[in-house]
Design a protein around this motif. Structure first.
Motif, PDB file in Angstrom:
ATOM      1  N   ILE A 233      74.320  69.544   7.331  1.00 34.17           N
ATOM      2  CA  ILE A 233      73.516  68.327   7.447  1.00 34.17           C
ATOM      3  C   ILE A 233      74.017  67.510   8.632  1.00 34.17           C
ATOM      4  N   THR A 235      73.847  64.363  10.210  1.00 35.60           N
ATOM      5  CA  THR A 235      73.402  62.986   9.934  1.00 35.60           C
ATOM      6  C   THR A 235      73.233  62.196  11.228  1.00 35.60           C
ATOM      7  N   GLU A 270      68.876  64.628  10.614  1.00 36.23           N
ATOM      8  CA  GLU A 270      68.286  63.347  10.212  1.00 36.23           C
ATOM      9  C   GLU A 270      67.477  62.743  11.357  1.00 36.23           C
ATOM     10  N   HIS A 274      62.824  60.878   7.963  1.00 39.04           N
ATOM     11  CA  HIS A 274      62.846  62.207   7.359  1.00 39.04           C
ATOM     12  C   HIS A 274      63.971  63.046   7.967  1.00 39.04           C
ATOM     13  N   PRO A 310      62.898  62.248   2.113  1.00 37.22           N
ATOM     14  CA  PRO A 310      63.696  61.950   0.918  1.00 37.22           C
ATOM     15  C   PRO A 310      62.915  61.137  -0.115  1.00 37.22           C
ATOM     16  N   LEU A 314      62.602  64.180  -2.966  1.00 40.19           N
ATOM     17  CA  LEU A 314      63.823  64.399  -3.757  1.00 40.19           C
ATOM     18  C   LEU A 314      63.611  64.203  -5.258  1.00 40.19           C
ATOM     19  N   SER A 318      69.851  64.106  -5.620  1.00 36.65           N
ATOM     20  CA  SER A 318      70.516  63.748  -4.369  1.00 36.65           C
ATOM     21  C   SER A 318      70.084  64.778  -3.311  1.00 36.65           C
ATOM     22  N   LEU A 319      70.322  64.418  -2.054  1.00 38.13           N
ATOM     23  CA  LEU A 319      69.938  65.328  -0.964  1.00 38.13           C
ATOM     24  C   LEU A 319      70.605  66.694  -1.142  1.00 38.13           C
ATOM     25  N   GLU A 320      71.906  66.664  -1.448  1.00 34.39           N
ATOM     26  CA  GLU A 320      72.649  67.932  -1.592  1.00 34.39           C
ATOM     27  C   GLU A 320      72.138  68.742  -2.786  1.00 34.39           C
ATOM     28  N   TYR A 322      69.126  68.752  -3.992  1.00 32.85           N
ATOM     29  CA  TYR A 322      67.821  69.316  -3.640  1.00 32.85           C
ATOM     30  C   TYR A 322      67.981  70.536  -2.737  1.00 32.85           C
TER      31      TYR A 322
END
Ligand SMILES: [Mn+2]
Length: 332
Positions: A233, A235, A270, A274, A310, A314, A318-320, A322
């Motif tokens: 990821i 960011t 990121e 989105h 997100p 989602l 959480s993002l992780e 998902y």
């Protein structure tokens, strides 16, 4: 040559071009080397060989390291469209993939042609379609179309643009390579295109930041899941820390696939509201299905992309969580 190019279609294209004074060429959002390469090559051919008024349109900016492909004799528009008699959508399977240009292009009264190599082309929106996934790139497809149209390959600027597009889409002959791909490369090099110069410009002209962030992500950011999936990821914070520019993490998503057990690799980058999603897989695992099912995207069987919103996607995870769910389910 590929079976999606018949003499009938070439005659059809010649006829449509014969009726058109002005031709607009359009490519997908976040244009890559293939989109820029095939559009530049087609633009040069239409302008120099057929004397057309040509405009090349992209939804947004291109990576700095690919700017060398843009040809000063062509007119490029960024994020806006212009009317034309004929629109050719290239390296893109539907007008919706052209983002801000999509509505104007789809709604235009121009005749419409598609030249593409992605799965699921929106054939209903076009008057003439050249589309097959069994080819390395839209640049290769364009090469064979131009040859069938009678292009004599003497214009090395056109050839360089095509070689660049094919080289970036195949990751320098590492994936999606067909016998016809080598034939194309061989013919272009024989006709005088300088492949060493092309490789120098694509792969040996980055800034230091790129090498640093690639190392950082592999060391600190890479997560490998049991079963053969990997993700990273990128960011906004990391992008800021390394002062990243568009295109500087190109290729990063491929790196985890060099690990024996890894069959599916995901990179999330990121963006404003989105995450931009890149997916790569080894044969037998579908990056494309994962992109369609979980990331509002699509592409090729082993190289796909999309977006993750997100707020919408989602659903309390959480993002992780998902990402892990999406990857593990896609390995089944
Ligand atoms: Mn492509």
């Amino acid at each position: 040559m590929t079976s999606c190019i018949s003499q009938e279609k070439i005659d059809g294209l010649k006829k449509l071009l014969g009726n058109a004074r002005k031709v607009a060429l359009a490519g997908h959002v976040h244009p890559d080397g293939d989109a820029i390469g095939c559009i530049t090559a087609m633009g040069l051919y239409l302008k120099r060989e057929l004397g057309k008024d040509v405009v090349c349109m992209f939804p947004d900016a291109i990576p700095e390291n690919l700017e060398f492909v843009l040809n000063p004799s062509l007119r490029y528009l960024w994020g806006k469209s212009e009317d034309a008699d004929l629109v050719i959508l290239m390296d893109c399977n539907a007008f919706s993939r052209t983002d801000v240009l999509g509505e104007a292009l789809a709604g235009s009264s121009a005749t419409k042609v598609l030249i593409d190599h992605h799965l699921n082309p929106d054939t209903a929106s076009f008057d003439l379609v050249f589309s097959t996934p069994d080819i390395s790139s839209a640049s290769e497809l364009t090469f064979w179309i131009l040859k069938a149209m009678g292009w004599d390959m003497r214009d090395n600027e056109t050839g360089e643009a095509l070689l660049t597009g094919m080289t970036t889409d195949t990751n320098n002959f590492a994936n999606s390579v067909f016998p016809s791909t080598f034939t194309m490369a061989s013919e272009l090099i024989a006709s005088g295109v300088d492949r060493d110069a092309v490789l120098q410009k694509i792969y040996f002209s980055y800034r230091e930041n790129r090498v640093r962030v690639m190392g950082y992500m592999q060391n600190e950011g890479l997560v490998i899941l049991p079963g053969g999936a990997a993700y990273m990821i990128l960011t906004k914070d990391i992008q800021k820390r390394f002062d990243l520019r568009e295109g500087e993490t190109e290729g990063l998503v491929n790196v985890p696939l060099s690990i024996g057990e890894v069959r599916l690799s995901l990179l999330l980058k990121e963006d404003k509201d989105h995450f931009r999603v890149s997916l790569r897989s080894k044969k037998g695992t579908s990056a494309q299905k994962c992109a369609v099912k979980y990331f509002n995207g699509g592409g090729h069987e082993n190289a796909a992309g999309g977006r993750l919103y997100p707020e919408k996607d989602l659903r309390g995870m959480s993002l992780e969580e998902y990402v892990k769910k999406a990857l593990l389910e896609s390995l089944k």
